[in-house]
Write a protein that holds these residues in place. Structure first.
Motif, PDB file in Angstrom:
ATOM      1  N   ARG A 189       0.832  -1.210   0.000  1.00  0.00           N
ATOM      2  CA  ARG A 189       0.000   0.000   0.000  1.00  0.00           C
ATOM      3  C   ARG A 189       0.863   1.256   0.000  1.00  0.00           C
ATOM      4  O   ARG A 189       0.619   2.202  -0.752  1.00  0.00           O
ATOM      5  N   ARG A 190       1.892   1.259   0.820  1.00  0.00           N
ATOM      6  CA  ARG A 190       2.778   2.439   0.894  1.00  0.00           C
ATOM      7  C   ARG A 190       3.497   2.667  -0.437  1.00  0.00           C
ATOM      8  O   ARG A 190       3.668   3.809  -0.870  1.00  0.00           O
ATOM      9  N   ILE A 191       3.906   1.585  -1.087  1.00  0.00           N
ATOM     10  CA  ILE A 191       4.610   1.709  -2.363  1.00  0.00           C
ATOM     11  C   ILE A 191       3.666   2.231  -3.450  1.00  0.00           C
ATOM     12  O   ILE A 191       4.012   3.147  -4.198  1.00  0.00           O
ATOM     13  N   VAL A 192       2.470   1.671  -3.529  1.00  0.00           N
ATOM     14  CA  VAL A 192       1.511   2.076  -4.559  1.00  0.00           C
ATOM     15  C   VAL A 192       1.107   3.537  -4.384  1.00  0.00           C
ATOM     16  O   VAL A 192       0.953   4.276  -5.368  1.00  0.00           O
ATOM     17  N   GLU A 193       0.962   3.972  -3.151  1.00  0.00           N
ATOM     18  CA  GLU A 193       0.527   5.348  -2.897  1.00  0.00           C
ATOM     19  C   GLU A 193       1.562   6.380  -3.355  1.00  0.00           C
ATOM     20  O   GLU A 193       1.219   7.556  -3.521  1.00  0.00           O
ATOM     21  N   LEU A 194       2.795   5.966  -3.541  1.00  0.00           N
ATOM     22  CA  LEU A 194       3.800   6.909  -4.050  1.00  0.00           C
ATOM     23  C   LEU A 194       3.414   7.433  -5.433  1.00  0.00           C
ATOM     24  O   LEU A 194       3.707   8.585  -5.778  1.00  0.00           O
ATOM     25  N   GLU A 195       2.761   6.580  -6.243  1.00  0.00           N
ATOM     26  CA  GLU A 195       2.372   6.997  -7.591  1.00  0.00           C
ATOM     27  C   GLU A 195       0.880   7.239  -7.733  1.00  0.00           C
ATOM     28  O   GLU A 195       0.448   7.955  -8.635  1.00  0.00           O
TER      29      GLU A 195
END
Length: 330
Positions: free
Chosen positions: A28-34
């Motif tokens: 979730r944290r990684i996806v929210e970057l983009e």
């Protein structure tokens, strides 16, 4: 109704475990970057796929529905699957939910059965909780798989916020060595099969996971009296198996007095899956085999071992049932 935008569906799959909780948050944290505050949608075993229509989302599932597996996992879509050891997953369920070992095995086994169609898909990244695994390695692997750019400072911040993927601390007072042995027998090969197709897909159900036909809902004894009317001697354990053709090998013992007593073993889940009749020709320990097919892995499998005639005397033992997956279709 618009078509599903599979390119914007990020699939997070995992065994029910502390590691999966950590992994879902990392994704979730990684996806929210983009993609900013993208929605997370949880799926259970019977959920329809239209919940993903017309939107971008992270689809989380411990128990992926057939619709999710069939419709939202073409090769062009991407997903990640978090696995851990059978011991850690079972102990986590027992500690977090106050489950018995059988209940915990039922939960974890259901997840593994529903995940089997995903095995070997190149678009699904498998991440196992190896002892030396660290957060930075997992974050980098997930970002690379989903083709998301994670600058160094962003990776450090994600790692700082979610912490390391710690192994679950097992409480020996709640999870005994006997429980550990049972978890390994029931779940070990199913997990190994995900990572190495040469590992046979099988499950071993020791007598401790079965229930006594004479004392419903109580753990079955190793040896039971056949004396009395025709009846079910052993039943259960309501564990889940992957879809496909299975062979069951029962290890049974017969006293001299039980020789020749007609017996039947049957598998249900939810309807009758298969059955066989047999009788021992001499006293001792023997194997009995029969085949059955699982078409609805969402439902647990129940075995019955019963006498087909009344008996004046005699004892019968159930050592274990070894189940081996033999084919994907009937």
């Amino acid at each position: 109704m618009q078509a599903i935008v599979v390119d914007m569906i990020f699939l997070a799959l995992g065994m029910p475990s502390q590691f999966s909780v950590w992994g879902f948050e990392a994704l979730r944290r990684i996806v929210e970057l983009e993609h900013g505050g993208i929605e997370t949608i949880w799926f259970d075993r019977f959920d329809p796929v239209h919940r993903l229509d017309s939107q971008s989302a992270i689809a989380n599932a411990y128990f992926p529905s057939r619709a999710l597996s069939d419709k939202c996992l073409p090769e062009k879509s991407l997903g990640v699957f978090f696995t851990t050891s059978p011991v850690e997953a079972t102990a986590y369920q027992m500690t977090k939910h106050g489950s018995t070992v059988a209940e915990a095995l039922r939960t974890v086994g259901c997840s593994l059965a529903l995940m089997q169609p995903l095995r070997g898909r190149r678009n699904i990244l498998m991440i196992d909780q190896a002892p030396a695994l660290n957060a930075s390695t997992v974050i980098a692997a997930i970002a690379r798989h989903f083709r998301i750019s994670v600058p160094g400072e962003a990776a450090v911040e994600i790692e700082r916020s979610i912490g390391p993927p710690n192994r679950f601390k097992i409480d020996g007072s709640q999870f005994s060595e006997a429980d550990e042995s049972i978890a390994t027998l029931v779940l070990g090969n199913a997990i190994g099969h995900f990572h190495d197709p040469s590992v046979p897909l099988k499950s071993i159900w020791p007598h401790r996971v079965f229930y006594s036909g004479d004392k419903p809902n109580e753990e079955a004894p190793l040896v039971t009296e056949a004396t009395g009317a025709s009846r079910v001697l052993y039943y259960g354990p309501y564990f889940h198996l992957a879809e496909g053709r299975w062979q069951a090998k029962l290890t049974l013992g017969f006293s001299k007095d039980a020789v020749g007593l007609p017996m039947k073993v049957a598998a249900y889940g939810p309807g009758l899956l298969g059955e066989a009749n047999f009788r021992a020709r001499q006293e001792g320990i023997f194997s009995a085999r029969f085949n059955f097919s699982v078409t609805e892995p969402e439902h647990p499998v129940e075995l019955h071992v019963r006498t087909e005639e009344g008996a004046i005397e005699g004892r019968i033992a159930l050592g274990q049932v070894e189940l081996t997956w033999t084919a994907a279709k009937n």
